[in-house]
Design an enzyme around this catalytic site. Structure first.
Site, PDB file in Angstrom:
ATOM      1  N   ASP A  81       0.820  -1.204   0.000  1.00 35.29           N
ATOM      2  CA  ASP A  81       0.000   0.000   0.000  1.00 35.29           C
ATOM      3  C   ASP A  81       0.856   1.258   0.000  1.00 35.29           C
ATOM      4  O   ASP A  81       2.051   1.225   0.303  1.00 35.29           O
ATOM      5  CB  ASP A  81      -0.943   0.008   1.201  1.00 35.29           C
ATOM      6  CG  ASP A  81      -0.204  -0.041   2.533  1.00 35.29           C
ATOM      7  OD1 ASP A  81       0.768  -0.825   2.659  1.00 35.29           O
ATOM      8  OD2 ASP A  81      -0.582   0.692   3.460  1.00 35.29           O
ATOM      9  N   GLU A 148       0.233  -1.307   5.610  1.00 37.27           N
ATOM     10  CA  GLU A 148       1.274  -0.827   6.529  1.00 37.27           C
ATOM     11  C   GLU A 148       1.005   0.588   6.980  1.00 37.27           C
ATOM     12  O   GLU A 148       1.241   0.945   8.138  1.00 37.27           O
ATOM     13  CB  GLU A 148       2.639  -0.925   5.842  1.00 37.27           C
ATOM     14  CG  GLU A 148       3.828  -0.660   6.764  1.00 37.27           C
ATOM     15  CD  GLU A 148       4.278   0.796   6.789  1.00 37.27           C
ATOM     16  OE1 GLU A 148       5.176   1.133   7.588  1.00 37.27           O
ATOM     17  OE2 GLU A 148       3.722   1.620   6.020  1.00 37.27           O
TER      18      GLU A 148
END
Length: 492
Positions: A81, A148
């Site tokens: 991400d 994350e």
């Protein structure tokens, strides 16, 4: 300045081409379905063992190159991400569009948005290694984690026993001189509540107050730089204006993601027509004060006051006063420096998001510390502050820090290689950002870990950029490291 086409001609070409392919895939935190599918298909098309765990993390295994079969297995780890931030005047949809990249000198940037080098360069690096046929390497396990940036839920959900490696190389550090061997933990602190709305006073003039142009940045890596926080600066203006000119606030909307230092905040309010001229003068005078204070860190700061139709509903006076005091009192920035390492922040807080509208309010903070007890203490202080407003305060998403192991074999190996290759000693240190190493290490306590990467500047902001020459340096360092991994210890 050149376009995305030229990015594919940069060296190492495999890395940059994979980065361009990755940046064509929307990949916001918590909405990684497209990028998970993309990375799984990448591994499967190479004929490699590819699996997705229950959380959405993807693991791809590649056998050792010829002659390296007896070396220790390595985990190469990055997160899929990216942080989505854009300038207010940039028309861009992160859910449907690929990142528009440009080359400026020795740097790759994006057009008005975050670039995704954090952690896309790490992902692209691993992809290049998985497809390489001419790179010497030990057995590899590629671990691509999800989410994350907004909770580390992928790392938190990763089960023990899935990984077989004894060493993990995390590719999520943003300075090519650094070997990171420890990091801060964090916890989200959110205050929510409702308030009474009242009718605005008659004969009032309406205004929209905009504070924007701040530098922003990563709320961990950049917190020590003293950059302005739009939520705190807006609150400062509103608090003093409320005291002197009896303004009535209708709404506040500031900041964005928890891990980004807020760059913008907007408020709508009314003031008695008899006080309007004095209020306008106040904003002008205090804009000059803020520009002077933040000239070094935030030279593009803008404060604008625009007339608008006076709002019908505003915050009840008692709540307005209490709320502004609470945000004023809430700690922001450095809370404590560590006594154990020079220039390292130990504990901090980022007042990331403030929303007040239509009878509901929320304040979102990200509290970080490499000392769990101090993190918890600061979170409780923030909780107590907003409980005084009648808010419900929740702490969640807590994750541990990563305790340094300077004597680890991989730390010594890479420190020596760095010195040999670049005729200088690396900076072996810990960072104030949240890395996944500490979380993953909870289920793999015997695994040695280290984090490194190329020079990335302005992460989590539209100023994000990655240095081309530094990527080349980092790539060569990684290849030398993989070639130098020692053999597995023989069972006695």
């Amino acid at each position: 300045m050149t376009t995305t086409t030229s990015i594919r001609s940069l060296e190492p070409s495999a890395l940059w081409n994979n980065f361009a392919d990755l940046n064509a895939v929307p990949r916001p935190s918590k909405k990684e379905e497209q990028v998970i599918r993309f990375i799984k298909e990448f591994g499967q098309n190479l004929g490699l063992d590819t699996l997705e765990d229950e959380a959405g993390n993807v693991i791809i295994r590649k056998p050792a190159s010829s002659g390296m079969e007896n070396r220790q297995t390595i985990v190469l780890q990055s997160h899929l991400d990216m942080v989505h931030q854009k300038n207010a005047d940039t028309d861009f949809d992160f859910l449907t569009q690929g990142i528009e990249m440009v080359v400026e000198g020795d740097w790759v940037k994006a057009k008005g948005t975050t670039l995704g080098a954090d952690n896309g360069i790490g992902v692209a690096t691993i992809m290049a290694l998985l497809q390489a046929t001419d790179v010497a390497h030990p057995p590899l396990e590629a671990l691509f984690t999800i989410d994350e940036e907004t909770g580390m839920t992928g790392a938190l959900a990763l089960k023990g026993g899935l990984l077989k490696a004894s060493i993990m190389l995390n590719l999520d550090t943003e300075d090519d001189q650094e070997l990171t061997i420890g990091c801060a933990g964090g916890v989200d602190v959110t205050a929510i509540g409702s308030y009474e709305q009242v009718n605005a006073e008659q004969n009032s003039k309406g205004y929209r107050l905009s504070l924007k142009g701040l530098t922003g940045g990563h709320s961990g890596m950049d917190i020590h730089l003293g950059r302005g926080n739009a939520n705190k600066l807006m609150n400062r203006l509103l608090h003093q204006a409320a005291t002197q000119y009896n303004i009535q606030i209708s709404s506040i909307d500031g900041g964005g993601l928890r891990n980004a230092i807020p760059r913008e905040s907007f408020a709508e309010l009314s003031v008695a027509a008899s006080n309007s001229s004095a209020f306008e003068s106040f904003i002008k005078e205090h804009t000059a004060v803020l520009k002077t204070e933040l000239a070094t860190t935030d030279p593009k700061l803008e404060v604008q006051l625009q007339s608008m139709e006076a709002p019908e509903k505003v915050l009840a006076p008692e709540f307005q006063a209490t709320f502004l005091r609470a945000v004023y009192a809430c700690p922001n920035g450095i809370y404590r420096m560590t006594p154990d390492m020079v220039h390292l922040v130990q504990t901090s807080n980022n007042v990331a998001r403030v929303q007040v509208k239509n009878g509901n309010f929320s304040v979102q903070c990200l509290t970080r510390s490499s000392v769990d007890s101090e993190k918890e203490d600061l979170a409780r202080a923030i909780e107590a502050t907003f409980e005084l407003t009648g808010a419900q305060v929740e702490q969640k998403g807590s994750y541990p820090g990563w305790s340094p192991r300077p004597g680890a074999t991989i730390v010594k190996l890479m420190s020596e290689l760095y010195h040999t290759m670049f005729q200088a000693a690396p900076h072996v240190n810990a960072c104030h950002a949240g890395l996944e190493c500490g979380i993953i290490g909870a289920n793999y306590p015997d695994m040695e870990m280290i984090s490194f990467g190329p020079n990335i500047r302005g992460a989590h902001s539209p100023d994000e950029q990655v240095q081309i020459s530094s990527v080349q340096k980092y790539w060569n360092f990684l290849l030398k490291t993989l070639k130098s991994i020692p053999e597995q210890e023989k069972a006695v």
